[in-house]
Scaffold this motif. Structure first.
Motif, PDB file in Angstrom:
ATOM      1  N   PRO A  55       0.805  -1.223   0.000  1.00 43.06           N
ATOM      2  CA  PRO A  55       0.000   0.000   0.000  1.00 43.06           C
ATOM      3  C   PRO A  55       0.839   1.274   0.000  1.00 43.06           C
ATOM      4  O   PRO A  55       0.452   2.281  -0.582  1.00 43.06           O
ATOM      5  N   ASP A  56       1.988   1.241   0.686  1.00 40.69           N
ATOM      6  CA  ASP A  56       2.900   2.377   0.667  1.00 40.69           C
ATOM      7  C   ASP A  56       4.020   2.099  -0.330  1.00 40.69           C
ATOM      8  O   ASP A  56       4.192   0.981  -0.787  1.00 40.69           O
ATOM      9  N   ARG A  57       4.775   3.100  -0.635  1.00 43.08           N
ATOM     10  CA  ARG A  57       5.832   2.922  -1.628  1.00 43.08           C
ATOM     11  C   ARG A  57       6.979   2.092  -1.059  1.00 43.08           C
ATOM     12  O   ARG A  57       7.333   2.192   0.115  1.00 43.08           O
ATOM     13  N   LEU A  58       7.565   1.268  -1.921  1.00 48.36           N
ATOM     14  CA  LEU A  58       8.717   0.463  -1.554  1.00 48.36           C
ATOM     15  C   LEU A  58       9.985   1.299  -1.570  1.00 48.36           C
ATOM     16  O   LEU A  58      10.056   2.337  -2.226  1.00 48.36           O
ATOM     17  N   LEU A  59      10.999   0.802  -0.877  1.00 50.86           N
ATOM     18  CA  LEU A  59      12.311   1.432  -0.912  1.00 50.86           C
ATOM     19  C   LEU A  59      13.300   0.458  -1.527  1.00 50.86           C
ATOM     20  O   LEU A  59      13.360  -0.715  -1.153  1.00 50.86           O
ATOM     21  N   ILE A  60      14.074   0.939  -2.495  1.00 53.46           N
ATOM     22  CA  ILE A  60      15.110   0.154  -3.156  1.00 53.46           C
ATOM     23  C   ILE A  60      16.461   0.731  -2.750  1.00 53.46           C
ATOM     24  O   ILE A  60      16.672   1.945  -2.833  1.00 53.46           O
ATOM     25  N   TYR A  61      17.380  -0.131  -2.297  1.00 52.60           N
ATOM     26  CA  TYR A  61      18.712   0.345  -1.926  1.00 52.60           C
ATOM     27  C   TYR A  61      19.748  -0.443  -2.703  1.00 52.60           C
ATOM     28  O   TYR A  61      19.774  -1.684  -2.672  1.00 52.60           O
ATOM     29  N   ASP A  62      20.626   0.272  -3.401  1.00 56.71           N
ATOM     30  CA  ASP A  62      21.688  -0.329  -4.205  1.00 56.71           C
ATOM     31  C   ASP A  62      22.977  -0.320  -3.397  1.00 56.71           C
ATOM     32  O   ASP A  62      23.686   0.688  -3.339  1.00 56.71           O
ATOM     33  N   GLY A  63      23.270  -1.467  -2.759  1.00 61.87           N
ATOM     34  CA  GLY A  63      24.485  -1.548  -1.961  1.00 61.87           C
ATOM     35  C   GLY A  63      25.303  -2.782  -2.277  1.00 61.87           C
ATOM     36  O   GLY A  63      25.966  -3.341  -1.385  1.00 61.87           O
ATOM     37  N   ILE A  64      25.246  -3.232  -3.539  1.00 60.50           N
ATOM     38  CA  ILE A  64      26.013  -4.409  -3.955  1.00 60.50           C
ATOM     39  C   ILE A  64      27.494  -4.213  -3.627  1.00 60.50           C
ATOM     40  O   ILE A  64      28.088  -3.192  -3.978  1.00 60.50           O
ATOM     41  N   GLY A  65      28.080  -5.189  -2.925  1.00 61.28           N
ATOM     42  CA  GLY A  65      29.467  -5.077  -2.509  1.00 61.28           C
ATOM     43  C   GLY A  65      29.625  -4.434  -1.147  1.00 61.28           C
ATOM     44  O   GLY A  65      30.702  -4.462  -0.559  1.00 61.28           O
ATOM     45  N   GLY A  66      28.521  -3.846  -0.618  1.00 62.45           N
ATOM     46  CA  GLY A  66      28.544  -3.229   0.700  1.00 62.45           C
ATOM     47  C   GLY A  66      27.478  -3.872   1.580  1.00 62.45           C
ATOM     48  O   GLY A  66      27.578  -5.035   1.963  1.00 62.45           O
ATOM     49  N   TYR A  67      26.416  -3.091   1.858  1.00 62.47           N
ATOM     50  CA  TYR A  67      25.326  -3.632   2.665  1.00 62.47           C
ATOM     51  C   TYR A  67      24.440  -4.589   1.876  1.00 62.47           C
ATOM     52  O   TYR A  67      23.585  -5.265   2.446  1.00 62.47           O
ATOM     53  N   GLY A  68      24.614  -4.636   0.572  1.00 65.70           N
ATOM     54  CA  GLY A  68      23.798  -5.513  -0.246  1.00 65.70           C
ATOM     55  C   GLY A  68      22.652  -4.769  -0.908  1.00 65.70           C
ATOM     56  O   GLY A  68      22.452  -3.564  -0.713  1.00 65.70           O
ATOM     57  N   PHE A  69      21.897  -5.510  -1.711  1.00 67.62           N
ATOM     58  CA  PHE A  69      20.698  -4.973  -2.347  1.00 67.62           C
ATOM     59  C   PHE A  69      19.518  -5.212  -1.423  1.00 67.62           C
ATOM     60  O   PHE A  69      19.271  -6.326  -0.978  1.00 67.62           O
ATOM     61  N   TYR A  70      18.790  -4.124  -1.144  1.00 67.03           N
ATOM     62  CA  TYR A  70      17.600  -4.208  -0.300  1.00 67.03           C
ATOM     63  C   TYR A  70      16.361  -3.874  -1.120  1.00 67.03           C
ATOM     64  O   TYR A  70      16.365  -2.930  -1.914  1.00 67.03           O
ATOM     65  N   LEU A  71      15.298  -4.638  -0.866  1.00 63.97           N
ATOM     66  CA  LEU A  71      13.970  -4.271  -1.338  1.00 63.97           C
ATOM     67  C   LEU A  71      13.082  -4.255  -0.107  1.00 63.97           C
ATOM     68  O   LEU A  71      12.792  -5.304   0.483  1.00 63.97           O
ATOM     69  N   HIS A  72      12.696  -3.055   0.308  1.00 72.22           N
ATOM     70  CA  HIS A  72      11.961  -2.854   1.555  1.00 72.22           C
ATOM     71  C   HIS A  72      10.462  -2.826   1.290  1.00 72.22           C
ATOM     72  O   HIS A  72       9.987  -2.059   0.454  1.00 72.22           O
ATOM     73  N   GLY A  73       9.715  -3.608   2.073  1.00 72.87           N
ATOM     74  CA  GLY A  73       8.288  -3.402   2.184  1.00 72.87           C
ATOM     75  C   GLY A  73       8.031  -2.274   3.180  1.00 72.87           C
ATOM     76  O   GLY A  73       8.848  -1.363   3.327  1.00 72.87           O
ATOM     77  N   PRO A  74       6.909  -2.314   3.913  1.00 71.35           N
ATOM     78  CA  PRO A  74       6.585  -1.243   4.866  1.00 71.35           C
ATOM     79  C   PRO A  74       7.673  -1.049   5.922  1.00 71.35           C
ATOM     80  O   PRO A  74       8.252  -1.999   6.437  1.00 71.35           O
ATOM     81  N   TRP A  75       7.929   0.218   6.224  1.00 69.04           N
ATOM     82  CA  TRP A  75       8.921   0.633   7.234  1.00 69.04           C
ATOM     83  C   TRP A  75       8.240   1.756   7.999  1.00 69.04           C
ATOM     84  O   TRP A  75       8.107   2.872   7.505  1.00 69.04           O
ATOM     85  N   VAL A  76       7.788   1.464   9.234  1.00 65.02           N
ATOM     86  CA  VAL A  76       6.930   2.396   9.961  1.00 65.02           C
ATOM     87  C   VAL A  76       7.386   2.525  11.409  1.00 65.02           C
ATOM     88  O   VAL A  76       8.149   1.695  11.917  1.00 65.02           O
ATOM     89  N   GLU A  77       6.898   3.573  12.081  1.00 64.09           N
ATOM     90  CA  GLU A  77       7.023   3.660  13.530  1.00 64.09           C
ATOM     91  C   GLU A  77       5.932   2.807  14.168  1.00 64.09           C
ATOM     92  O   GLU A  77       4.851   2.626  13.598  1.00 64.09           O
ATOM     93  N   TRP A  78       6.212   2.286  15.364  1.00 63.37           N
ATOM     94  CA  TRP A  78       5.216   1.433  16.042  1.00 63.37           C
ATOM     95  C   TRP A  78       5.279   1.722  17.540  1.00 63.37           C
ATOM     96  O   TRP A  78       6.276   1.467  18.176  1.00 63.37           O
TER      97      TRP A  78
END
Length: 325
Positions: free
Chosen positions: A282-305
């Motif tokens: 429902p919310d926008r995804l986050l894509i992080y390009d960290g190949i060779g470092g932290y890696g490739f991330y594909l984030h679903g929801p990331w919220v405060e709780w």
């Protein structure tokens, strides 16, 4: 909350003269999931009225899913408004339409459709899907981690996949719908839990004929604690099977090269020679390009709780065009 680009068509029906009629519509050529009035005694099957008892539609009754116990195949050329439900001791599950198969090998569960094979194991990733094979001859996607977690700047992070004893339940076993529910606690790698004892239950709904898997996430904690971050379906690849990422907000495919840049998209995933392994939510995804470092991330929801519970929804895209339907 309903996931955008969802595979799940949920119909509500009302009792009428001992029968049941739908009050909403659904796309033909798909598995339809139906709510029925509270207290309805099943099993029920779907049918199109006509001579000699009408045309029975392939149906699956799942009493462990009381909110929506019926799934049926709606053939192309059949309008949902013409479908009725009736009681049947032997729903017509064998004839027509695509099918799903659930197989067991010890504690391992494998869901197989015409286009994918997905594995759940309690000893890998806290029971979340740890291996996906795109059928018939596509790649096997494995070796990635779920970094689903809660995080506080003082306490640090507690990660779901560190739970060595998750529970995995089968709520529906096919042939039209398979539903698998996993429950695990957020822990440190040494097994330490925070005082609020947070845990999460994920319900995975697989539908025959659909490349999309609906994931309903339900996080709870025993006492209120304000977590700065709650991550739901966060894939991390140190070495992804493809270096090409596609998404609706990307002007052109992204080639991963450790730029350490982030981008957002409504849907996104790895392009595996024209086949997709991705997410939408429902919310926008986050894509992080960290190949060779932290890696490739594909984030679903990331919220405060900061409450006792939180619900969210994600859709896994296992092949298919996410813009269709």
């Amino acid at each position: 909350m309903t996931a955008c680009l969802s595979a799940l068509t949920l119909l509500t029906c009302l009792a009428a003269d001992g029968d049941f009629a739908f009050v909403t519509s659904a796309p033909p050529g798909s598995v339809v999931v139906a709510r029925v009035p509270a207290g309805t005694i099943g099993p029920l099957e779907a049918y199109v009225p006509g001579a000699a008892g009408g045309q029975a539609l392939p149906s699956q009754w799942s009493p462990d899913l009381p909110d929506a116990p019926l799934a049926f195949w709606l053939p192309v050329g059949t309008a949902a408004e013409t479908v009725r439900l009736r009681r049947s001791t032997t729903p017509a599950v064998a004839a027509g339409g695509p099918r799903l198969q659930l197989s067991r090998d010890g504690e391992q569960l494998t869901v197989t459709s015409d286009s994918y094979e997905v594995v759940h194991r309690p000893d890998e990733q806290a029971g979340l899907p740890s291996s996906v094979r795109l059928l018939p001859d596509g790649p096997i996607v494995t070796g990635f981690n779920y970094n689903d977690r809660v995080y506080d700047p003082t306490l640090g992070g507690y990660i779901l996949r560190y739970d060595p004893q998750p529970t995995i339940e089968v709520l529906a076993s096919g042939p039209l719908r398979v539903v698998i529910r996993t429950t695990a606690s957020y822990l440190k790698q040494d097994g330490t839990a925070p005082d609020s004892r947070p845990q999460a239950t994920y319900t995975f709904t697989y539908l025959a004929g659909s490349p999309r898997v609906e994931v309903a996430a339900y996080a709870t904690q025993a006492s209120t604690f304000a977590w700065q971050q709650l991550h739901i379906i966060e894939w991390n690849f140190a070495d992804p099977p493809s270096k090409t990422v596609v998404g609706d907000a990307l002007a052109e495919p992204l080639t991963l090269s450790n730029t350490e840049k982030t981008s957002n998209s409504r849907w996104a995933g790895l392009d595996l020679d024209g086949r997709l392994f991705g997410l939408t939510c429902p919310d926008r995804l986050l894509i992080y390009d960290g190949i060779g470092g932290y890696g490739f991330y594909l984030h679903g929801p990331w919220v405060e709780w900061n409450g006792l519970e939180h619900r969210n929804q994600v859709t896994m895209l296992l092949d298919g065009d996410p813009r269709a339907g």
